[in-house]
Design an enzyme around this catalytic site. Structure first.
Site, PDB file in Angstrom:
ATOM      1  N   GLY A 173      -4.216  43.471   7.692  1.00  0.00           N
ATOM      2  CA  GLY A 173      -3.556  42.456   6.964  1.00  0.00           C
ATOM      3  C   GLY A 173      -3.685  42.438   5.768  1.00  0.00           C
ATOM      4  O   GLY A 173      -4.005  43.418   5.421  1.00  0.00           O
ATOM      5  N   HIS A 197      -1.225  50.168   2.569  1.00  0.00           N
ATOM      6  CA  HIS A 197      -0.152  49.425   4.149  1.00  0.00           C
ATOM      7  C   HIS A 197       1.226  51.101   4.500  1.00  0.00           C
ATOM      8  O   HIS A 197       1.463  50.826   5.716  1.00  0.00           O
ATOM      9  CB  HIS A 197      -0.512  48.600   4.698  1.00  0.00           C
ATOM     10  CG  HIS A 197      -2.170  48.007   4.493  1.00  0.00           C
ATOM     11  ND1 HIS A 197      -2.353  47.484   3.259  1.00  0.00           N
ATOM     12  CD2 HIS A 197      -2.873  48.146   5.007  1.00  0.00           C
ATOM     13  CE1 HIS A 197      -3.143  46.831   3.998  1.00  0.00           C
ATOM     14  NE2 HIS A 197      -4.019  47.784   5.109  1.00  0.00           N
TER      15      HIS A 197
END
Ligand code: PAF
Length: 262
Positions: free
Chosen positions: A23, A29
Site C-alpha cells: 500500500g 507502484h
C-alpha cells in the site's frame, strides 16, 4: 474494480498479472500496475502491510496506510481487483512455522543489515502466490535484491506455481532524481536534499566515488557497492554491474540502485 479481502473471491482470476504491494501507493507502484496491464491479463494488486518483514525496532506501526486512497489510485490505472487480506487470511498458521526453500543468494547487503527481512518477505509473497495463483508477477527493481530473491524463490518452487513469470519494472524517480518510495513521506525538506546523495551515488562507477558522494550528503552509509547484476557477488569482467546503496537519515532508511554501463 473489485476490492476483496476473502481469498475465495480470487478463484475467477487465476492466471492473472499480479502486483504485490504494502500500500501507500505512489507513481512507482502505478508503473508496476501499468506494466501488469500490458500483459492483457486481469490485474490483481494486493495491499498487505506484512508484519513479518519488519524487525521489532522498525517502522511497522508508523508505516503509511490509506486503503481508500490506494484503491482509488489502483482503479485509475486499470487494476481489476485490489486484494486486501487480513493477517489471519495471510497467516492461518504461525508464520514462523512456514517452511521455505533454502535461498541460494548469499546473506549479504540487505540481508546483513536486516537479517529477518527476506524470510518475512518470502513468507508473505509465497502465501500471496498460493492464494492468487498468478501467471505473471511484477516487482519493482528499486528493491533489487528482493527482485532477485523472489526470482529465485519462483525458480525453486516450480511445482508449486508452475510457469509463473516475474517481470522487473524500472525504478521511477521524482524530478529531482530521488527514487520513489513509500518512506519518502517521512523526509523533511533538508533530508530530501540529503536523499539526493543516493541517486548521485548509484551513478558513480567506483565504490570510492560512491562513498565520497554519500559522505558529502552527510548520509549514514550501510553499504555502497558495485556488484554483478545477476548474483550480487563481486563483479565479473564482461558481466553487467549494479551499483547499490543503503543509507540512513536519522530513523529513515533508504535504498537505491542502478545498472552501471561499463
Ligand atoms: O516490496 C514490497 O512492497 C513488499 O516487500 C512485498 C513484496 C509486497 C511483500 O510484502
Amino acid at each position: 474494480m473489485k476490492i476483496v479481502s476473502d481469498a475465495s473471491e480470487l478463484a475467477a482470476f487465476q492466471g492473472c498479472a499480479f502486483v504485490p504491494t504494502m500500500g501507500a501507493l505512489h507513481e512507482g507502484h502505478l508503473s508496476l500496475i501499468r506494466e501488469a496491464k500490458k500483459t492483457g491479463r486481469p490485474v490483481i494488486v494486493s495491499i498487505f502491510v506484512n508484519p513479518e518483514q519488519f524487525a521489532p525496532e522498525e517502522d511497522l506501526d508508523k508505516y503509511p496506510r490509506n486503503l481508500e486512497e490506494d484503491c482509488a489510485f489502483a482503479a485509475q490505472v486499470g487494476a481489476d481487483v485490489v486484494f486486501a487480506p487480513s493477517v489471519t487470511t495471510m497467516y492461518p498458521a504461525a508464520p514462523e512455522s512456514i517452511a521455505l526453500p533454502k535461498a541460494a543468494i548469499e546473506p549479504h547487503l540487505e540481508d546483513a543489515c536486516r537479517p529477518t527481512h527476506f524470510r518475512g518477505v518470502c513468507v508473505a509473497v509465497a502465501r500471496l502466490f498460493d492464494l492468487v495463483q498468478p501467471a505473471i508477477t511484477v516487482f519493482g527493481l528499486k528493491d533489487y535484491q528482493q527482485f532477485l530473491v523472489i526470482k529465485q524463490l519462483i525458480a525453486q518452487e516450480k511445482d508449486r506455481w508452475g510457469d509463473l513469470q516475474i517481470v522487473g519494472a524500472e525504478i521511477i524517480r521524482d524530478d529531482d532524481g530521488v527514487a520513489m518510495s513509500s518512506r519518502n513521506v517521512y523526509l523533511s525538506t533538508d533530508q530530501r536534499k540529503q536523499a539526493l546523495g543516493l541517486h548521485k551515488a548509484v551513478r558513480c562507477t567506483t565504490e570510492k566515488a560512491m562513498l565520497e558522494v554519500l559522505d558529502q550528503h552527510s548520509l549514514d552509509v550501510e553499504y555502497a557497492v558495485l556488484r554483478s547484476s545477476d548474483s550480487l557477488l563481486a563483479p565479473v569482467a564482461g558481466q553487467t554491474m549494479r551499483a547499490l546503496v543503503a543509507a540512513r537519515l536519522g530513523h529513515i532508511r533508504l535504498i537505491d540502485n542502478a545498472e552501471i554501463q561499463a
